[in-house]
Each structure stands twice: as C-alpha cells, then as structure tokens.
Design a protein around this motif. Sequence first.
Motif, PDB file in Angstrom:
ATOM      1  N   GLY A 171       1.277   3.999  -5.191  1.00 44.93           N
ATOM      2  CA  GLY A 171       1.926   3.277  -4.197  1.00 44.93           C
ATOM      3  C   GLY A 171       1.524   2.403  -3.693  1.00 44.93           C
ATOM      4  O   GLY A 171       2.174   1.051  -3.696  1.00 44.93           O
ATOM      5  N   THR A 213     -10.114   3.546  12.256  1.00 42.06           N
ATOM      6  CA  THR A 213     -10.501   4.112  11.330  1.00 42.06           C
ATOM      7  C   THR A 213      -9.337   4.974  11.071  1.00 42.06           C
ATOM      8  O   THR A 213      -8.962   5.129   9.710  1.00 42.06           O
ATOM      9  N   ARG A 267      -9.378   4.259   6.140  1.00 42.47           N
ATOM     10  CA  ARG A 267     -10.090   4.738   5.937  1.00 42.47           C
ATOM     11  C   ARG A 267      -9.844   5.259   4.640  1.00 42.47           C
ATOM     12  O   ARG A 267     -10.278   5.016   3.690  1.00 42.47           O
ATOM     13  N   ARG A 296       0.537  12.174   1.232  1.00 40.15           N
ATOM     14  CA  ARG A 296      -0.788  11.947   0.875  1.00 40.15           C
ATOM     15  C   ARG A 296      -0.682  13.103  -0.070  1.00 40.15           C
ATOM     16  O   ARG A 296      -0.180  14.259   0.416  1.00 40.15           O
ATOM     17  N   SER A 317       0.621  -0.755   0.187  1.00 40.92           N
ATOM     18  CA  SER A 317       0.300   0.395  -0.502  1.00 40.92           C
ATOM     19  C   SER A 317       0.953   0.547  -0.220  1.00 40.92           C
ATOM     20  O   SER A 317       2.005   1.357   0.260  1.00 40.92           O
ATOM     21  N   PRO A 318       0.137   2.017  -0.880  1.00 39.72           N
ATOM     22  CA  PRO A 318       1.028   3.755  -0.399  1.00 39.72           C
ATOM     23  C   PRO A 318       1.434   3.939   1.328  1.00 39.72           C
ATOM     24  O   PRO A 318       0.570   3.520   2.275  1.00 39.72           O
ATOM     25  N   MET A 351     -11.151  -2.913   2.542  1.00 39.74           N
ATOM     26  CA  MET A 351     -11.435  -1.746   0.840  1.00 39.74           C
ATOM     27  C   MET A 351     -12.154  -3.071   0.043  1.00 39.74           C
ATOM     28  O   MET A 351     -12.707  -2.799  -0.855  1.00 39.74           O
ATOM     29  N   GLY A 355       1.661   5.253   4.851  1.00 35.38           N
ATOM     30  CA  GLY A 355       1.069   6.271   6.163  1.00 35.38           C
ATOM     31  C   GLY A 355       0.134   6.326   5.719  1.00 35.38           C
ATOM     32  O   GLY A 355      -1.054   6.907   6.497  1.00 35.38           O
ATOM     33  N   LEU A 356      -0.948   5.049   4.800  1.00 38.03           N
ATOM     34  CA  LEU A 356      -2.583   5.133   3.963  1.00 38.03           C
ATOM     35  C   LEU A 356      -2.951   4.981   5.399  1.00 38.03           C
ATOM     36  O   LEU A 356      -2.788   3.829   6.570  1.00 38.03           O
ATOM     37  N   LEU A 371      -6.804   4.196   2.439  1.00 36.58           N
ATOM     38  CA  LEU A 371      -7.600   2.917   2.068  1.00 36.58           C
ATOM     39  C   LEU A 371      -8.843   2.100   1.232  1.00 36.58           C
ATOM     40  O   LEU A 371      -8.978   1.810  -0.024  1.00 36.58           O
ATOM     41  N   TRP A 419      -7.531  -4.599   4.588  1.00 37.57           N
ATOM     42  CA  TRP A 419      -8.104  -5.057   3.455  1.00 37.57           C
ATOM     43  C   TRP A 419      -9.172  -5.066   2.737  1.00 37.57           C
ATOM     44  O   TRP A 419      -9.517  -5.231   1.763  1.00 37.57           O
ATOM     45  N   ARG A 426     -11.275   4.184   1.221  1.00 37.74           N
ATOM     46  CA  ARG A 426     -11.998   5.145  -0.059  1.00 37.74           C
ATOM     47  C   ARG A 426     -11.345   4.493  -1.695  1.00 37.74           C
ATOM     48  O   ARG A 426     -12.010   4.885  -2.522  1.00 37.74           O
ATOM     49  N   PHE A 427     -10.173   4.095  -1.448  1.00 36.73           N
ATOM     50  CA  PHE A 427      -9.466   3.446  -2.942  1.00 36.73           C
ATOM     51  C   PHE A 427      -9.992   1.843  -2.736  1.00 36.73           C
ATOM     52  O   PHE A 427     -10.388   2.541  -4.959  1.00 36.73           O
ATOM     53  N   GLY A 428     -11.068   1.234  -3.132  1.00 37.45           N
ATOM     54  CA  GLY A 428     -12.096   0.576  -3.084  1.00 37.45           C
ATOM     55  C   GLY A 428     -13.501   1.413  -4.070  1.00 37.45           C
ATOM     56  O   GLY A 428     -14.122   0.769  -4.549  1.00 37.45           O
TER      57      GLY A 428
END
Lengths: 266, 339, 329
Positions: free
Chosen positions: B225, A138, A100, B281, A93-94, A157, A96-97, A102, A154, A104-106
């Motif tokens: 990422g 969260t 929540r 971010r 994952s990117p 997500m 520091g995500l 994470l 995950w 949101r990408f869903g």
Amino acid sequence: MNDTSQSRLSSKDLTLGYATSKILEHVDIAIPDGKITALIGANGSGKSTLLKTLGRILQPIEGTVFLDGKAIASIPSRDIARALALLPQSPISPDGLTVRQLCRFGRHPHKGMLARITRHDEEIVEHAIAATGLTDLTERPLDRLSGGQRQRAWIAMALAQQTPILLLDEPTTYLDIAHQLEVLELLRELNRKQGRTIVMVVHDLNHAAQYADHIVAVANGGIHAAGRPTDLLRPALIKIVFGVDAMVIPHPIDGTPLCLPFASGQ
Amino acid sequence: MNVDVMSRTTNRIDLRALTTGLIALGLILVIAVLAMTIGAVTLSIGQVLDGLAGGKSAFIVTQYRVPRVAISILAGGSFGVAGVFLQGALRNPLASPDVVGITKCAGLGAFLAGILTPPAWAIWAVPSGVFAGAMIGALILLTVGRSFGGGIAALALVGVALGLFAQALMQYVMVLFPTRADQAMIWLAGSVYGSTGTKVVALAIWLALCLPLVIVASMKLDAGGFADDTLISLGISPGLLRGGLIIVSVLLTAGAVASVGSMGFLGLLAPHAARLMVGARARHLVPVSALLGALTLSAADLVGRIIALPNEIPAGIVAAVIGGPYLIFLLIKEAGRHE
Amino acid sequence: MHNGASNPLAVGAVFLILLAGAVVAGIALGVSNLPVLRALQLLFSPDGSADSALVWDVRLPRVALAATVGANLAIAGALIQTLTRNPLASPQTFGINAGASLVIVVCLIVWPEIRGPGMVWPAFAGAAAIGFAMWALSVSGTMNDMKLALAGISLQLVLAALVQAILIANNAAQDIVYWLAGSINGAQWSKVWIILPFTLAGGAVALIAGRHFDVLALDATTSLSLGQNARRVGGLAALLIVVLAGSAVAVSGPIGFIGLLVPHIVQRLVGGDHLTVLVLSAICGPLLLNSADLLGRVAAFPAETPVGIVTALIGAPTFLLILWKQRVR
C-alpha cells in the motif's frame, strides 16, 4: 567550519534528469554530519530531484552518490535503509493504517525476511511516537489525523527506522503556519537532542534561514552556492536563485537573516 | 498503558474479523449441505450422511456432489486470495486476475493445449496449458509494465490490453477450429459441472504447494500500500514486492482456472467485500477474502443448479451476473470518494 | 509537439485513394476472386450474371457496411476523446459498445421479432446508460485518465460476461463472437439502410458543430468563464456519440478499437483542430475497417475471421503504443 566537518553522505560529479533533458549537472555536494541542511531553489530547479537521488530513489545519469565512502548503488538497499530514511513530499500509505502500524514498518530494515516485530521493536516504535508527540494518537488511523499530525506520524516512522540521516522533501507543504513551525521545531529537536543529520527541501527561505545550519542553493542547472545561512543569504544570491529583489535584515528575535522580497520595476 | 490500548484495539478488530469469518464459514457449511441434498435426486441429510459412509446413495454423493462442493470451495477461495494479492500489488481496488488479462491468457493456453494435443492427453495438457498461459501472460505483463516505468495504472492498462489481445487470439483460433468452439465457450465462462475426485485432489495438492508462498505474500501484502518511494526508503524493492505478489496471484489463479474455468469476477468481488467487512490489514483480509470467495462460488453454483431446472447455468455466469451490479456499485463509490 | 504535421488536405486525399483501393479490393476479393477490372465493370454496369449478384448483393453491401460502421465508430471516438479530454477514451474502452450490445441481446431474447431496424433503439438505450455512467464518473474528477479508462474497461468486461452468459444460457453460443467482438460477415443492404441515416445525420451534425467542439478541450471552468456554453456543446457531443456508436453496434456488434485508434492516427498525422480531426477520422474509419475486413477474409482462409477479431488483434498492441506515448509525454 563546514569544510572541516565530517560527511557520511556526499556526491561526486552527479548529472541528474532524463537523457534528453538534464536538470542538474556536475553536482558535488557534501552533507555535513549532525547538522540541518536545507536545499533551496526555485520551482523546477531540481532540488527535489537532488534529494531523491541522494536517497537513491532516483538514479543519476552520471556520477556517484557516496554513503560512508562507498558508492550507494553498490550497497544493498536494506543496508542503506539502516543509514538513511527519506520522507517523500506527499507519501501514500496503505488504507486504514494506524500510527503504530505505520511506525512498525520503520523497523523493516532491521528485521530478517520473515521476522516478526519483537518487544524491542515495539519499544523503539513507542519511543518514536513519543518523540513526535503522538502518544495519545497511537491507535488512530492516519486518515483521521490532521495534516500536521500525519506529517509527524511519517516522521515517527522514519525515526523508528533509527537512521542517523533523515532526508525530507518539503516537510511543511500543505500545512498552515502553526503546523509548519511545529514540524520544523520537531526536526530541530531531533537534530539537537539525538544528533541526527537532517537534509530537507524547503520552500520558505526564512524557514531555511531560521532552522538550517547549512544551506545549499540550487540554480541554473547546478549548485550555485553552499554555506551558513548568515554567510549565504544575501540579496545578490536571492536575485540569482529566485530572480527577485530582496532585502535581508537580521531577524528581530534570533538574529538569523530575514529575507523580504519585493517586486522590482514599479 | 500503551500496550493495553494496543491489545484492546487489536482484540476488537480480531473479534470482528473472527465473527465475520465464522459467519462466512457457517454459510459455506449450510450451502455445502444444501448442495449435497438438492439436485436431480433430492436426498435427506440422513441419506447424504449415509452416502458418505458408503451407504445406498454413496455413488451420487461421493462421485458427484462432494467433489463439486469441494472444488467450489477450493477454487472460490483461490480466486478470492488471488484477487487480494493483485489488488494489493497494483494498489487498485478494480484490479482482478480477470481485468489484467491473466485469466484470458490462462484460457488461451488451455484452449490451445486442448486443440493442439490429442484428446487423450487433455487431463494433463489443459492444466499445463492454463499454467503456461497464465505464467507467460504474467511475464509479459511484468516486463512490458516495467518498460512503462512500472507505474501502477500503466501496469493495469497493459494487463487490459494483454487480456483483449489474448481474447481476440482465442476467438481467432475458434474461427480456425469452429468445431471446438462450443465446449470451449462453456468452459471459458467457468463451470463446476463435472468435477471429479481427481480434480479435487489435484487442486488441493497445488494449493498446498502454494501455501508457503501465500503466507509470505500475506506478510508482505500491507507494504504494497505504500508508494514506491517509501518502499525504497524502507529498503524494500518495489519491483520484487509487486512482482512477487503478482506471481503468487497468478499461481493461485492458474490452479483455480485449471479446475473450474475462468471466473475472474470472484477475484474482484471477494476481496472488496472482505475489505468493507474487516478492513484492509492483510492478516484479516486474506483469510476473509478466501472464505468469501469460497462462499460466493459455492452459492453461485447452487443457484445455477436450481434456478433453471432441469438445465444448469454455469456458476461463472451466475458470478458474473452478481459481479456486474457490484462493479457498478464499486465505481459509484470510487467516484463519490472525494479527498 | 506534432513534429512533421502534414497538410490535412494531402492526408485526406491519400486516405481517400487508399479507401477507394480498399473498396475495390473488398469487392473483388473473397472466397471466389473476381479480376479487378471485371469487378469494376460489374459495379458500374450490372449484367444480371452470378458474378454481378455477388458484387451487388454480397460484396458491395459488405463494403458499404464496413464504411458506415467505420465512420460511425471513428467519429464517435474522436468526439468522446474530445468530450472527456481523455486520450484513452473510446466507445469500446468506456463500455458504451458493450452496453448497447447487452441491451440488444436482452431485447432479442425477450422479443425475438424486433430484428432489423428496431434494434437501434435498445442499442441507443444501452449506449446512453453506460455513456451517462462514464460521464458521471469522469466529471466527478476523482479519477485520472488511466483510472477512468480502467473503470470503463472493467465495465466493458462485466457487460461482455453478461452477454456471454445470456447467450450460453439460451443455447446461442454460436452468436457469441458476433455480440462480443463484432462482425460484418453476411452484410445485407437492409443493414446498410438501417445505419446510413444515422451516419449521414450524425456525421453532418458533428461536422457542422465541429468548430464548437474546441471549447470542450478547455476544462469546464475555463470554458464557462469564456462565456461559451460548454454544457450544451457537451450534451450535443454526448448525444452524437450515443447515436453513432449505438447504431453501429446494432448492425455489426461491438467492433472495438476503431474508435480508439483512428483519432490517434489522424492526430499524429495532422495534429490540428477538432474539425480537421473529425473530417479525417470520418475517412480513416471506413478505410481502417475495410482493410481489417480484407485481412479477416484471408487470415483464416477459407473461413472468414470476423472483423472485430481482426481489429482487436491489431488494436491491442497499438493501444499499448498509445499508452507508451502517454507515458513519454
């Protein structure tokens, strides 16, 4: 019963692997809707490759994967992403995500190119987080979660993606027993309560026996057998698929097959 | 309750990013003022303001110092943002337009254009050469990288090989045309010297044209990422995402290189420092990187101007001197990161 | 995995014949060409003529310098690839050459009188510093082969930018290509005498210790558990790398790609153990550098292209080829 059930995701005559070395050949598989399917097989048998091909992460050398009767290669990727989500074995994952962010990408497959997250999306995200029991975490960054929590994040997500079909590649690796069961229980709950179709690669035969409705055994470059755990998990099959002798007894608690492998010879 | 928690945390992050941004902005202003006053002729702030209004020092202020300050800020910001996108696309904190060979290709393009066209054409030929060089470099990078399976480390190393090749080719051309080598070397090291109002306007227009792409790229940056398998599962094409980020990065780099020469370390340094300050971010990272890039380049130029009076040291060299230790720090940090 | 591995002796013989050819060509070819027979004749019986001086004072030192530098870099490359177990390692890609180059340039500006043999010491210091940094990175175990190579190359880029900066700031832009790419133009015997002792001593130690280097190919835990003193062998290899690469940079600038490519060429041809690779690299390095130098004399005729540029032009695409092989494996 499997023969009569519906199947949105299936394949015909798949050949997988690399041009020089084929891993699986002539694979015909139908994933029963609304059931938990477990792919089992020895290391390197190609079960992960099969899962990734079903999730169109990998392209087959030959053959076709069908989603709702259409060749998956002909469906726009975003449309597929509304029907099935795939969770890799150790996803990256990117930095520091948070949980929540994470999740949101869903929502991505449901949004236009540049659309922002709406109130409605945010509700779905929170619903997904709640379903995985992470509400208190969260706003926590993923790198500060335990292994089991991260795996649930995950899954959350994938839930926010709202796909009827969920593919998971060894969702319980790197987890201790308690967290393994926690994740498997979560998957069963998602299946029973929300009716999602779940396909997972599992290492532990007994997990497959306890949690899956349908087992697909991958061995010797193809699908060796498929069926209900109680019908399928027999010493003979375990010998062929894993090369070990085993005793199979009913599980003392729920009566599912319990496989007890033992070393032969001595 | 959840929404409260969210808004609270979001606000806190916003506050930190905002403070960082404001401090950087303040420092840029301070340096801009210093750069306007300090030089061969020292002016007071009053004289500078008077000059801006068309008074006695108008020539030195508007023809010489303002363009120089403006171009430092614009080009520095471009390098910073270009670095962010490239690092995001390649998921590698060590990537920068310099490391993956884009600036070298741009330099080669500029050098060839400068040598092969009549001197009178230089105003148009050199920027076109920069652009062509950068774009061809990026295309080779993406095509070859793709045939390597598109793996991120492989992509980066392909870029490195590309850069080494472009550099050798440039040196070879210098051997063929030795009389042009000296100016070329100074330009390649990167310098803000001799900025004109025309250059500022050209760069500003270029950046304005890039702005919509920069905004789209910023919105997509965070997704870079993820590993490719997750991207596919989300219905995002990894090739499109990473290729797009790289292209935007190349466009920004080309604009900046065309106006100030090659200063690749800014693209390495600014995003990394920004990430340490405001996190990863995109909505905070991109603007803060732009500010830090602008700050570093204007500071480097100011230092280069006053450190060895009456001589000037090109800003790119000052940036490299700062960038060296920073890279070593980065490597040590990377080595110490145990997972 | 090495299909068509050839007999090392045969490969060595072919290398030697080619090297002899390159040496003769290197003596005969140039701005004023000499017939090959005349060149050979002057080589064995100098007659005091202008041609004889050309052969003995210009061409021969140049060929000898290319040979020693090529051998140094090739052996150092073979050693560093073994030591780090990284096929992308080399004195160049790990920034060792550039480190030596930077320290020399700094020293030359601070103490201009150190020209000559004194330059090897700053070269060793620079090479050792960067070598140590890269070693520390590689043993930390957090980076894979490609990441490590990327880190090394980034380091090399920064060091090169610093060299460039210092030279421009001191109005010595004409030296830039030499200190960035490396060159053996204008070689003299004095330079050969500087590097030769290190080539001979370093090469000899490497060959004598060569059979112990196999232990480095195992990972540290395994070799420790085998009871071998991997650390001592590794230290020796590191010292050799610094001395060989540093002395090469001191006389010819940071010539790239020889150290990276030669071990791969040799490995591809013969496969096999590290001793064989070392021996054949020691022959192949001089062959490659002399050939590159010949190319450099004709590529921009009548101007001479510094050999470091030629090796980079050939080496960069070949580097991609190696990457490709890495991927396939």
